[in-house]
Design a protein around this motif. Structure first.
Motif, PDB file in Angstrom:
ATOM      1  N   VAL A  22      48.212  31.058  50.598  1.00 30.41           N
ATOM      2  CA  VAL A  22      47.114  30.840  49.612  1.00 30.41           C
ATOM      3  C   VAL A  22      47.012  30.150  48.239  1.00 30.41           C
ATOM      4  CG1 VAL A  22      45.225  32.502  48.172  1.00 30.41           C
ATOM      5  CG2 VAL A  22      45.884  32.866  50.740  1.00 30.41           C
TER       6      VAL A  22
ATOM      7  N   ALA B 296      46.453  26.518  47.442  1.00 30.61           N
ATOM      8  CA  ALA B 296      44.713  26.040  47.345  1.00 30.61           C
ATOM      9  C   ALA B 296      44.123  26.542  45.940  1.00 30.61           C
ATOM     10  CB  ALA B 296      43.624  26.809  48.367  1.00 30.61           C
TER      11      ALA B 296
ATOM     12  N   LEU C 140      40.782  21.713  47.612  1.00 34.74           N
ATOM     13  CA  LEU C 140      40.009  21.778  49.019  1.00 34.74           C
ATOM     14  C   LEU C 140      38.673  21.881  48.667  1.00 34.74           C
ATOM     15  CD1 LEU C 140      42.415  24.372  51.014  1.00 34.74           C
ATOM     16  CD2 LEU C 140      42.125  21.826  51.216  1.00 34.74           C
TER      17      LEU C 140
ATOM     18  N   ALA D 250      38.082  25.722  49.613  1.00 32.66           N
ATOM     19  CA  ALA D 250      39.179  26.486  49.020  1.00 32.66           C
ATOM     20  C   ALA D 250      38.996  28.133  49.070  1.00 32.66           C
ATOM     21  CB  ALA D 250      39.361  26.052  47.647  1.00 32.66           C
TER      22      ALA D 250
ATOM     23  N   PHE E 185      39.235  29.221  52.573  1.00 32.62           N
ATOM     24  CA  PHE E 185      40.660  29.124  53.028  1.00 32.62           C
ATOM     25  C   PHE E 185      41.381  30.119  52.608  1.00 32.62           C
ATOM     26  CE2 PHE E 185      44.767  27.844  52.051  1.00 32.62           C
ATOM     27  CZ  PHE E 185      45.268  27.453  52.933  1.00 32.62           C
TER      28      PHE E 185
ATOM     29  N   ALA F 209      39.991  33.556  54.595  1.00 34.71           N
ATOM     30  CA  ALA F 209      40.695  33.202  56.063  1.00 34.71           C
ATOM     31  C   ALA F 209      42.176  33.749  56.073  1.00 34.71           C
ATOM     32  CB  ALA F 209      40.359  31.747  56.551  1.00 34.71           C
ATOM     33  N   VAL F 210      42.883  33.001  55.170  1.00 32.78           N
ATOM     34  CA  VAL F 210      44.775  33.134  55.297  1.00 32.78           C
ATOM     35  C   VAL F 210      44.736  34.494  54.875  1.00 32.78           C
ATOM     36  CG1 VAL F 210      46.595  32.116  54.154  1.00 32.78           C
ATOM     37  CG2 VAL F 210      44.832  30.676  54.702  1.00 32.78           C
TER      38      VAL F 210
ATOM     39  N   SER G  93      34.712  24.977  46.224  1.00 40.07           N
ATOM     40  CA  SER G  93      35.952  24.382  45.641  1.00 40.07           C
ATOM     41  C   SER G  93      36.099  25.046  44.279  1.00 40.07           C
ATOM     42  CB  SER G  93      35.608  22.990  45.146  1.00 40.07           C
ATOM     43  OG  SER G  93      36.765  22.586  44.274  1.00 40.07           O
TER      44      SER G  93
END
Length: 333
Positions: free
Chosen positions: A93, A96, A117, A120, A123, A126-127, A180
């Motif tokens: 993580v 990002a 990203l 971001a 992301f 999600a991670v 972002s």
């Protein structure tokens, strides 16, 4: 040639980030013990090094040299895999996360992030949600009733609090009109989001404490009744992986709180370098995490689940609705 330089710079940033995250738990453990000691009117670590500064190093050597015990009836593959699954997502993580705009190094402009990203925030959530697999595998693979109960409680807790945490940041996305993290910080150049999103911050931070499994939401471990929860059967370096993961997640929540609600590297009143502003804000939230650990009692499990579903989730939904109404009223001619 420019491509090679750019790739080399990205590799260097990632390697530096991993090194910092691996070493950071050492001073944080010392700091946490000192804070606990002073809050409880005692000295804290004092014996190993000046004021116990070498105590984390001694603990690290102890964990590295401790017997690596695996229960006879455990699933050996999953037992070994679980600590890595718990440790990897928080590290990924940070790739990002931005820590500033740009700095000049040898007349070259270097960005203080590995990647910017445009999704971001998506992301990140999600991670970080993948960490639950390490907890589930760790508890189930040990073939211990205490570890299984701990992993089940942890899984329910993490899933329950990820939902209001995700909804809590929707208001920030609506204000910045972007996912972002760099754009979200730039949108706070005039006014920090905490002014417009106090409810969103409250929900995010409380849910973040639960995600980090810190007191008063440490039902994942609950030493008093589960022995240590999902990592009861772990020892040595694998136990250290779980501990490092906890500190990295605490740092991650602190960094996200600063980026999303407290202006990131944007300063206020006192003219300080942007990176220093960012570091001071993150350090403050890390201290708050430690402060609350030695101040609040642990909730019962039914209370913990009730807070997530009956308090935080309705608050986060109401925050989205109110933010949408206010933005619509502001945009109306």
């Amino acid at each position: 040639m420019e491509l090679i330089v750019a790739l080399s710079l990205i590799v260097f940033k990632v390697a530096l980030l991993i090194a910092i995250l691996l070493l950071l738990p050492l001073p944080l453990t010392w700091l946490e013990r000192k804070i606990a000691g002073h809050m409880q009117q005692r000295m804290g670590p004092m014996r190993v090094g000046w004021h116990g500064l070498l105590q984390p190093v001694a603990d690290g050597i102890k964990l590295l040299t401790k017997e690596d015990h695996i229960p006879a009836d455990a699933d050996r593959f999953l037992f070994k895999l679980a600590p890595l699954l718990a440790l990897a997502p928080p590290f990924v993580v940070f790739v990002a996360l931005p820590f500033g705009e740009t700095i000049s190094v040898l007349n070259a402009q270097v960005t203080l992030y590995a990647s910017n990203l445009n999704v971001a925030l998506l992301f990140v959530f999600a991670v970080i949600g993948l960490e639950v697999y390490g907890v589930i595998f760790g508890g189930w693979a040990a073939n211990s009733k205490y570890a299984v109960l701990g992993s089940l409680r942890t899984c329910a807790q993490m899933i329950s609090y990820e939902i209001p945490m995700g909804f809590a940041v929707v208001g920030v996305i609506m204000l910045a009109q972007s996912m972002s993290l760099v754009d979200i910080v730039r949108a706070q150049s005039d006014m920090w989001n905490i002014v417009y999103q106090p409810v969103g911050f409250f929900v995010f931070f409380v849910a973040g404490m639960a995600e980090a499994q810190r007191i008063p939401f440490d039902l994942a471990e609950a030493e008093g009744d589960l022995g240590a929860g999902f990592h009861t059967e772990y020892s040595g370096i694998r136990f250290a992986f779980f501990m490092v993961s906890e500190y990295v997640i605490m740092l991650l929540i602190s960094v996200l709180a600063v980026i999303l609600f407290f202006g990131g590297w944007n300063g206020a009143l006192i003219p300080l370098p942007p990176l220093l502003w960012f570091a001071l804000k993150v350090a403050f939230f890390v201290y708050v995490f430690m402060w609350l650990r030695f101040t609040l009692p642990r909730y019962r499990y039914d209370q913990l689940m009730a807070i997530g579903w009956k308090v935080l989730l309705p608050l986060s939904m109401a925050n989205i609705i109110i933010t949408g109404i206010l933005l619509g009223a502001t945009a109306a001619p």
